[in-house]
Write an enzyme that holds these catalytic residues in place. Structure first.
Site, PDB file in Angstrom:
ATOM      1  CG  HIS A   1      -1.970  -1.039   1.210  1.00 51.34           C
ATOM      2  ND1 HIS A   1      -2.827  -1.251   0.154  1.00 51.34           N
ATOM      3  CD2 HIS A   1      -2.272  -1.989   2.137  1.00 51.34           C
ATOM      4  CE1 HIS A   1      -3.621  -2.272   0.445  1.00 51.34           C
ATOM      5  NE2 HIS A   1      -3.299  -2.735   1.634  1.00 51.34           N
TER       6      HIS A   1
ATOM      7  CG  ASP B   1      -2.920  -8.360   1.032  1.00 51.13           C
ATOM      8  OD1 ASP B   1      -1.935  -8.447   1.781  1.00 51.13           O
ATOM      9  OD2 ASP B   1      -3.976  -7.770   1.343  1.00 51.13           O
TER      10      ASP B   1
ATOM     11  CG  HIS C   1      -6.450  -5.158   2.210  1.00 55.82           C
ATOM     12  ND1 HIS C   1      -5.868  -5.970   3.156  1.00 55.82           N
ATOM     13  CD2 HIS C   1      -7.551  -4.614   2.780  1.00 55.82           C
ATOM     14  CE1 HIS C   1      -6.588  -5.908   4.274  1.00 55.82           C
ATOM     15  NE2 HIS C   1      -7.614  -5.094   4.069  1.00 55.82           N
TER      16      HIS C   1
ATOM     17  CG  ASP D   1      -4.745  -9.671   4.072  1.00 58.65           C
ATOM     18  OD1 ASP D   1      -4.482 -10.259   2.996  1.00 58.65           O
ATOM     19  OD2 ASP D   1      -4.523  -8.457   4.254  1.00 58.65           O
TER      20      ASP D   1
HETATM   21 ZN   LIG Z   1      -4.046  -6.949   3.100  1.00 56.63          ZN
END
Ligand SMILES: [Zn+2]
Length: 388
Positions: free
Chosen positions: A99, A134, A136, A223
């Site tokens: 990120h 992931d 995200h 995750d």
């Molecule tokens: Zn993540």
């Protein structure tokens, strides 16, 4: 007019929340007001803006710099070892902080080691494929390479319901030279092994066919596993590891990193199983005695089953995503070439002639960093010289 990078503008949203007291003339709120006014005049488009986002999500802690050095250094070194053919697969579970932006810490990520590793790989490879599983969206990596065809980013992630970071729509495909070289696979809650793997294999196969990368970076955020504290997918460790196995058998130089993962015993299980998978070693399910054994009580087993979540990804939804991605990929005519320059040495640091610099004049770090990038010129935003 001055070029954009001549003006650096720093802003930290927290600064406006300080309160000196009711009768005090100093009102830090004025900074919020100033900032909003500056934005309303679109002045931010004319400057290099540094958002100091170190706060709740990205706290400053002791040894923060060392922490960044360790995980980012690991990924850069992994890329260097691959470049020098010292290994075929390099693993850095501490890396994968996808990120972080060039000027901004975000989502627990400070320095984007993946971007640094990919830049290192680009010294030797015309095209690098980045794959992100992931839960995200891999927004920082996508953003870094959004305008270039030398990196294709493929991210599978939860999208919608204001899930962090909120980007990664299937319609976001890259721009300019990078158009159709960013692939987003937005998914809904509860996706299971079967539907995830079918989609993953189909898309990666198609990507391999039309992009023909020279090296692959795989971000294995854990995750996306069932039962993650922040995640909402329903993958078992076997399902997650099947993605890793699939990428391994593509037989290209492979850099594997960690990423998210917030139910820590499952993170440890998952990345251990995947280390085994990359080594072609099948691990016994009973966890051997070790310093952290007690975390795996009561069953001390390595594999975790998927949970009992409802899969909100209907067949027709997954079909429409698949179709969308395939259409974008089919507009790629060929694997883009690049005229390779002389390969810069590892850990290339330009040699500043210190005598020429006035020791009394301070050069701020940002300016210095700019100079480093200029000299290298492998990737510089819009002025990317892919086809130079
Ligand atoms: Zn993540």
């Amino acid at each position: 007019m001055r070029s954009k990078e001549r003006i650096s503008y720093f802003y930290d949203g927290d600064v406006g929340n300080v309160y000196f007291g009711p009768n005090h003339p100093m009102k830090p709120h004025r900074l919020c007001m100033t900032h909003h006014l500056v934005l309303s005049y679109e002045l931010h488009n004319k400057m290099e803006v540094y958002v100091d986002n170190l706060g709740e999500d990205c706290p400053v802690f002791e040894n923060l710099f060392e922490f960044c050095q360790i995980y980012a250094g690991g990924t850069i070194d992994a890329a260097r070892r691959l470049n020098n053919k010292l290994c075929d697969i390099a693993i850095n579970w501490a890396g994968g902080l996808h990120h972080a932006k060039k000027c901004e810490a975000s989502g627990f990520c400070y320095i984007n080691d993946l971007v640094l590793g990919i830049l290192e790989l680009l010294k030797h490879h015309a095209r690098v494929l980045y794959i992100d599983i992931d839960v995200h969206h891999g927004d920082g990596v996508e953003e870094a390479f959004y305008f270039t065809d030398r990196v294709m980013t493929v991210s599978f992630h939860k999208y919608g319901d204001l899930f962090f970071p909120g980007t990664g729509d299937v319609k976001d495909v890259g721009e300019k030279e990078g158009k159709n070289y960013a692939i987003n696979v937005p998914l809904k809650n509860g996706i299971d092994d079967g539907s995830f793997l079918r989609l993953f294999k189909m898309i990666i196969m198609k990507v391999m066919d039309c992009y023909a990368p020279g090296a692959i970076v795989l971000q294995c955020g854990a995750d996306s596993l069932a039962g993650d504290r922040l995640g909402c997918f329903n993958l078992s460790i076997d399902g997650h590891a099947a993605c890793v196995r699939f990428v391994k058998q593509l037989n290209l130089p492979l850099l594997v990193t960690g990423g998210g993962g917030y139910t820590k015993e499952n993170v440890a299980r998952c990345w251990t199983v995947e280390t085994g998978a990359l080594l072609d070693v099948e691990l016994p399910n009973e966890i051997p005695e070790n310093d952290y054994s007690k975390y795996f009580a009561p069953d001390y087993s390595l594999k975790s089953p998927s949970g009992y979540m409802e899969n909100l990804n209907s067949k027709s939804y997954l079909n429409s995503i698949r179709q969308h991605v395939c259409e974008n990929l089919s507009s790629i005519q060929h694997a883009p070439g690049v005229q390779m320059h002389e390969v810069p040495p590892d850990f290339y640091i330009p040699d500043f002639d210190e005598d020429e610099q006035n020791p009394d004049k301070r050069v701020n770090r940002h300016t210095r960093d700019k100079q480093v990038q200029r000299d290298d010129e492998y990737y510089d935003g819009d002025n990317d010289n892919d086809h130079a």
